[in-house]
Structure formats: C-alpha cells, structure tokens
Write an enzyme that holds these catalytic residues in place. Structure first.
Site, mmCIF file in Angstrom:
data_model
loop_
_atom_site.group_PDB
_atom_site.id
_atom_site.type_symbol
_atom_site.label_atom_id
_atom_site.label_comp_id
_atom_site.label_asym_id
_atom_site.label_seq_id
_atom_site.Cartn_x
_atom_site.Cartn_y
_atom_site.Cartn_z
ATOM 1 N N ASP A 25 29.969 27.544 51.043
ATOM 2 C CA ASP A 25 29.681 27.167 49.665
ATOM 3 C C ASP A 25 28.173 27.075 49.481
ATOM 4 O O ASP A 25 27.439 26.788 50.434
ATOM 5 C CB ASP A 25 30.314 25.810 49.326
ATOM 6 C CG ASP A 25 30.567 25.643 47.837
ATOM 7 O OD1 ASP A 25 31.747 25.668 47.436
ATOM 8 O OD2 ASP A 25 29.593 25.503 47.058
ATOM 9 N N ASP B 76 25.687 31.915 49.527
ATOM 10 C CA ASP B 76 25.601 32.463 48.181
ATOM 11 C C ASP B 76 26.389 33.766 48.180
ATOM 12 O O ASP B 76 25.920 34.793 48.667
ATOM 13 C CB ASP B 76 24.140 32.718 47.812
ATOM 14 C CG ASP B 76 23.967 33.283 46.405
ATOM 15 O OD1 ASP B 76 24.989 33.685 45.791
ATOM 16 O OD2 ASP B 76 22.820 33.360 45.920
ATOM 17 N N VAL B 77 27.605 33.730 47.640
ATOM 18 C CA VAL B 77 28.503 34.878 47.762
ATOM 19 C C VAL B 77 28.037 36.100 46.985
ATOM 20 O O VAL B 77 28.560 37.207 47.197
ATOM 21 C CB VAL B 77 29.933 34.514 47.320
ATOM 22 C CG1 VAL B 77 30.526 33.462 48.232
ATOM 23 C CG2 VAL B 77 29.970 34.065 45.856
ATOM 24 N N TYR C 192 34.916 36.791 31.411
ATOM 25 C CA TYR C 192 35.638 36.245 32.564
ATOM 26 C C TYR C 192 36.905 37.043 32.830
ATOM 27 O O TYR C 192 37.209 37.412 33.969
ATOM 28 C CB TYR C 192 35.969 34.782 32.300
ATOM 29 C CG TYR C 192 36.770 34.099 33.386
ATOM 30 C CD1 TYR C 192 36.170 33.709 34.580
ATOM 31 C CD2 TYR C 192 38.123 33.829 33.204
ATOM 32 C CE1 TYR C 192 36.908 33.070 35.575
ATOM 33 C CE2 TYR C 192 38.861 33.184 34.188
ATOM 34 C CZ TYR C 192 38.257 32.814 35.367
ATOM 35 O OH TYR C 192 38.987 32.186 36.346
ATOM 36 N N LYS D 44 38.099 39.057 36.289
ATOM 37 C CA LYS D 44 39.314 38.724 37.033
ATOM 38 C C LYS D 44 40.315 39.878 37.014
ATOM 39 O O LYS D 44 41.090 40.058 37.961
ATOM 40 C CB LYS D 44 39.938 37.437 36.486
ATOM 41 C CG LYS D 44 39.099 36.194 36.782
ATOM 42 C CD LYS D 44 38.846 36.015 38.284
ATOM 43 C CE LYS D 44 38.128 34.737 38.616
ATOM 44 N NZ LYS D 44 37.956 34.511 40.068
ATOM 45 N N THR E 285 40.115 21.197 37.863
ATOM 46 C CA THR E 285 39.176 21.052 38.973
ATOM 47 C C THR E 285 37.880 20.476 38.423
ATOM 48 O O THR E 285 37.822 20.012 37.292
ATOM 49 C CB THR E 285 38.909 22.413 39.652
ATOM 50 O OG1 THR E 285 38.388 23.335 38.683
ATOM 51 C CG2 THR E 285 40.185 22.998 40.240
#
Length: 266
Positions: A41, A64-65, A161, A165, A196
């Site tokens: 993360d 950092d993905v 978004y 996805k 979340t």
C-alpha cells in the site's frame, strides 16, 4: 469427486491496497486460511498494521501501484524473500465522482493509471514469480482482479470510473484466456457498493449545485437501492477472493463473481 477444502497453507499471497477496506480484509482472510501475506500500500503504516495482524512471515511493502518501477522494486523484494508467488490480488484502486459533462479527461487518466494500468503491470510483474512457484511444484497460481459492478452497469456520475472497471473486466478475461494453459488463473470480482474508508478510496459525489454530498447521505441513498437494503462490507467480498485464490477454484479462470446484495439482479 470431493471438492478440495479451502486451504491456502504454504501459499504466498500479495495483496495491493492492503492498508484498509477490501484489501485489508482480503489479506486477513487469506492469512486465516494459511497464506503468507505480502501487504502492499502507499500507506506503509497501514500496510504494516495489516501485516502484523496477519502474523507469520507476513511482509509489508510501500507500493505505488501506478508506477512500473515500484512494481519492479517490490517484486525484487518478494523474489529475494520468498522466491515465488502463488496469489496476486489486484485490489488497489480509486473512485472519483463527477457529472460526465464536467469531468476533465485527467479524471479518467488518473483513475486509469491506478485502476487499470496497475492491474496490467501487476499481472506482468507476477508472471515470472508465479511460474517459479509452478516450477517448484505448485499446482497453479491465481490472480484475482477487483473490478466493480459499475464496470457492468451504469452508476450516477461514475462514467470515468465505470470505464476503468469495465477495462479491468475485459483485461482479466483476455489474460485468463492467454495464460490458461500455463497454470496461472485470472478471475475478476465485482463488488457492489461497499462501506469502506471513503476518504481514502474515493471523492464523494456532488449535488446539482456542485456541493459535496455528505458521505453518510450518499451511503444511505445507495443502501436504499440494494434489494438486501444494506451496503456491503469488506467481509462480504474477502471470502470470494480467498476461494478464487485457493485450489478449490482450480478449474475456474476467466470468470466474474458479483457480490452486490442483488443490485444488478433486475
């Protein structure tokens, strides 16, 4: 023929976005079933907290993905520490909301970098580590990509978004098809609205006048649209991820699994 038990003992599982939300719960669930967890993360303190709770040889990585170099650096650590990888959960993501007419293309680009490019780079990064696991006797390896029902159906003010996805869904199927014979399975989980840490995961929607909508009000509005009349929680999603990570799903690849309380059933 009996179904294999859900047992992840001996498996090395890397979870991105593991400091909170679905990522944290997925990491803890994988650990409960016996996996050794790598918690990645940007929030390294959160990742460390997750790893500590997982116990065993769990490892925390600052990750950092969106950056290829970060994936390479983390993979080097994983390779040196474990020499292989059995499971990758591409969970890290960001959700931004704005009416399409007012959404700059940079909003799409930012979400694409984090939601799509990270999955693309992550799968390529995992491949040699997973092949190493198979070469050492593992029956196969598993990649679980976390998409969203908003990559399948429309959501208010989520056009960018949704585009990202939807891309994760298509990418997962394409790679699953290519890698099926190699022993690396690729599947996709599509959560519905899940409660979340919104401050970390998305930008709250705005009303017609551009004023931010109170998160509690937004959550209540979502819950009213779900046939089960509640939002999901991370614990509703994590067991599905664990199943797909396990040998109980050995013949499952290129598939999609929805957990949304019936939101998309109609």
């Amino acid at each position: 023929m009996p179904t294999p038990p859900l047992d992840l003992t001996g498996k090395i599982a890397w979870v991105t976005g593991a400091a909170s939300g679905i990522g944290r719960e997925a990491a803890l669930t994988l650990a409960r079933y016996g996996a050794t967890v790598i918690a990645g993360d940007l929030d390294i303190n959160g990742a460390r907290a997750t790893a500590e709770t997982c116990g065993g040889e769990a490892l925390a990585l600052a990750h950092d993905v969106s950056q290829e170099a970060a994936w390479a650096a983390c993979a080097q650590v994983v390779g040196e520490r474990f020499g292989r990888l059995d499971v990758l959960v591409n969970n890290a993501g960001i959700m931004m909301s704005r009416p399409f007419s007012e959404a700059p293309v940079e909003m799409l680009r930012r979400q694409n970098r984090i939601n799509v490019e990270s999955v693309y780079i992550g799968m390529q990064t995992a491949e040699p580590l997973m092949k190493a696991a198979i070469a050492k006797g593992a029956g196969g390896a598993s990649i679980v990509n976390v998409a969203s029902i908003y990559g399948k159906v429309a959501g208010a003010q989520f056009a960018a978004y949704s585009a990202t996805k939807g891309a994760v869904r298509a990418l997962s199927k394409a790679v699953a098809y290519e890698w099926a014979a190699s022993g690396i399975r690729v599947n996709c989980v599509l959560p519905g609205p899940v409660q979340t840490n919104l401050g970390a995961d998305w930008e709250p929607p705005v009303d017609a006048d551009g004023r931010p909508i109170d998160p509690a009000a937004a959550l209540a509005a979502w819950a009213s649209l779900i046939p089960m009349k509640r939002l999901g929680v991370a614990g509703d999603i994590a067991p599905m991820i664990a199943f797909l990570a396990s040998d109980a799903a050995a013949f499952v690849t290129g598939a999609e699994f929805i957990a949304d309380g019936g939101y998309t059933a109609a």
